[in-house]
Design an enzyme around this catalytic site. Structure first.
Site, PDB file in Angstrom:
ATOM      1  N   HIS A 169       0.987  -1.203   0.113  1.00  0.00           N
ATOM      2  CA  HIS A 169      -0.012  -0.059  -0.094  1.00  0.00           C
ATOM      3  C   HIS A 169       0.752   1.340   0.132  1.00  0.00           C
ATOM      4  O   HIS A 169       0.357   2.342   0.037  1.00  0.00           O
ATOM      5  CB  HIS A 169      -0.758  -0.146   1.175  1.00  0.00           C
ATOM      6  CG  HIS A 169      -2.062   0.688   1.119  1.00  0.00           C
ATOM      7  ND1 HIS A 169      -2.310   1.914   2.011  1.00  0.00           N
ATOM      8  CD2 HIS A 169      -3.232   0.850   0.067  1.00  0.00           C
ATOM      9  CE1 HIS A 169      -3.509   2.410   1.589  1.00  0.00           C
ATOM     10  NE2 HIS A 169      -4.103   1.921   0.589  1.00  0.00           N
ATOM     11  N   LYS A 171       3.078   4.503  -1.229  1.00  0.00           N
ATOM     12  CA  LYS A 171       3.141   5.426  -2.133  1.00  0.00           C
ATOM     13  C   LYS A 171       4.327   6.299  -1.983  1.00  0.00           C
ATOM     14  O   LYS A 171       4.338   7.453  -1.865  1.00  0.00           O
ATOM     15  CB  LYS A 171       1.929   6.228  -2.174  1.00  0.00           C
ATOM     16  CG  LYS A 171       0.598   5.571  -2.009  1.00  0.00           C
ATOM     17  CD  LYS A 171       0.020   5.609  -0.589  1.00  0.00           C
ATOM     18  CE  LYS A 171      -1.757   5.213  -0.692  1.00  0.00           C
ATOM     19  NZ  LYS A 171      -1.621   3.848  -1.405  1.00  0.00           N
ATOM     20  N   ASP A 176      17.228   9.326  -6.553  1.00  0.00           N
ATOM     21  CA  ASP A 176      19.018   9.696  -6.648  1.00  0.00           C
ATOM     22  C   ASP A 176      19.309   9.147  -5.256  1.00  0.00           C
ATOM     23  O   ASP A 176      20.409   9.725  -4.641  1.00  0.00           O
ATOM     24  CB  ASP A 176      19.346  10.969  -6.993  1.00  0.00           C
ATOM     25  CG  ASP A 176      19.465  11.200  -8.600  1.00  0.00           C
ATOM     26  OD1 ASP A 176      18.978  10.095  -8.996  1.00  0.00           O
ATOM     27  OD2 ASP A 176      19.438  12.247  -8.582  1.00  0.00           O
TER      28      ASP A 176
END
Lengths: 229, 229
Positions: A169, A171, A176
């Site tokens: 779940h 996000k 870099d």
């Protein structure tokens, strides 16, 4: 002794005492100076470390009122439409994309669902430019309508997914190995222009480093080569 | 002039030059010292400001391997079961709950879905203790199976929700107007012990203040009294 002789002796003693005092002061002064210089160096070093880190936190809220023009913000050739229906002004989406466009080396994406065409095309473009792009996603969401996981795999981008009936779940994205994008924001079109969403973008190592470690852990856990056949 | 007279003049000139040099050095030294002392004061003040803020960032990842015992962590009477099946050791859930338990004045919850019994009971308990509890949630999710929104309203807690077919997708809480809990984590049972989720807890004003402003904005936008009939 004559008056002149006395004066000479007094002056000689005075001169000697001044010379001795000067030598003493110079030593103290040198110690003081070296301390001051060292302190300056420490401060300079601290400031330079802070500057080189240049720690920032940016909080963005969605939905954007207008859709950012993908050509204007993402394409080298810009937007050629004289009556473009999309925004050429900065939006929170274009701000977020601006951080992704700064990527020079790698993009580690850990995203429940990716159905946003602008972001998917950007990821493929960065992969084609030679950046190391890795994607972790949810096994159910990767098969949903509108997903771009197939497109990523066809482009040669490594994708891994959970092996669970529960949700991968997260996000979050690490750019870099230094900048984190995280929040409630899945990479969908609704997240940009319809839903109430938040995104925090930061390069604060206290926040970014645990996410880097979690990404590496999940990348290993979700390695299909390590699954039983 | 005699040799003595010459010696006297040379010594006098030497002594005067030393006195003048000493005075000059003393002035430079004083300036140097005052600069050094001022710099020390500035550094001390910066450190004290940082200390008084006591900024922290805590990143938690889920799922927890074990379920934290709700009685042990949330109830004043503790857990009386001799063979309790749940964890009495610190888990990431108990860490997160620990921050909510510190609330003294207010709890502003902006959560897509709330179906976790332990968290729902904690919220009602804090409301009963006299804290100002406000909840913003998603209109579809508030009617889903297992939601606690009805329970909150019956307990007298103010709840507001979006009026949209899109998602009020935030998952953040502001404690006492100073501490933010945010991430991918909805208040469900799966989020604690099954899904891959992240939670950032911080009191960094640069991060917390935009969330406070967004909460107040949404609270006004979702005020049912301001809706057309």
């Amino acid at each position: 002794m004559s008056l002149r002789s006395w004066a000479t002796v007094v002056l000689a003693i005075g001169a000697c005492s001044e010379v001795l005092y000067f030598l003493y002061k110079t030593k103290v002064h040198q110690r003081l100076w070296s301390h001051f210089v060292a302190s300056s160096a420490t401060r300079k070093s601290t400031i330079e470390t802070a500057r080189s880190l240049d720690v920032f936190h940016q909080v963005l809220f969605f939905p954007d009122k207008e859709r950012a023009c993908p050509d204007f913000f993402l394409s080298e050739r810009g937007c050629g439409r004289p009556k473009c229906p999309f925004s050429h002004k900065v939006t929170n989406f274009s701000r977020m994309v601006g951080h992704i466009l700064k990527a020079k080396q790698s993009l580690d994406i850990c995203m429940y669902t990716i159905t946003n065409n602008d972001l998917a095309e950007l990821v493929v473009k960065l992969h084609e430019r030679g950046l190391v792009v890795r994607i972790i996603t949810d096994d159910e969401a990767m098969n949903m309508s509108g997903t771009f996981i197939g497109k990523f795999r066809r482009a040669g981008i490594q994708v891994r997914r959970d092996y669970s009936s529960y949700l991968m779940h997260h996000k979050f994205v690490v750019i870099d190995g230094t900048t984190l994008i995280n929040g409630s924001f899945n990479w969908t079109c609704h997240a940009v222009n319809s839903n109430n969403e938040n995104v925090l973008i930061t390069n604060n190592p206290e926040i970014v480093e645990p996410f880097i470690a979690e990404y590496e852990r999940l990348w290993e856990v979700f390695d299909p080569a390590k699954r039983p056949p």
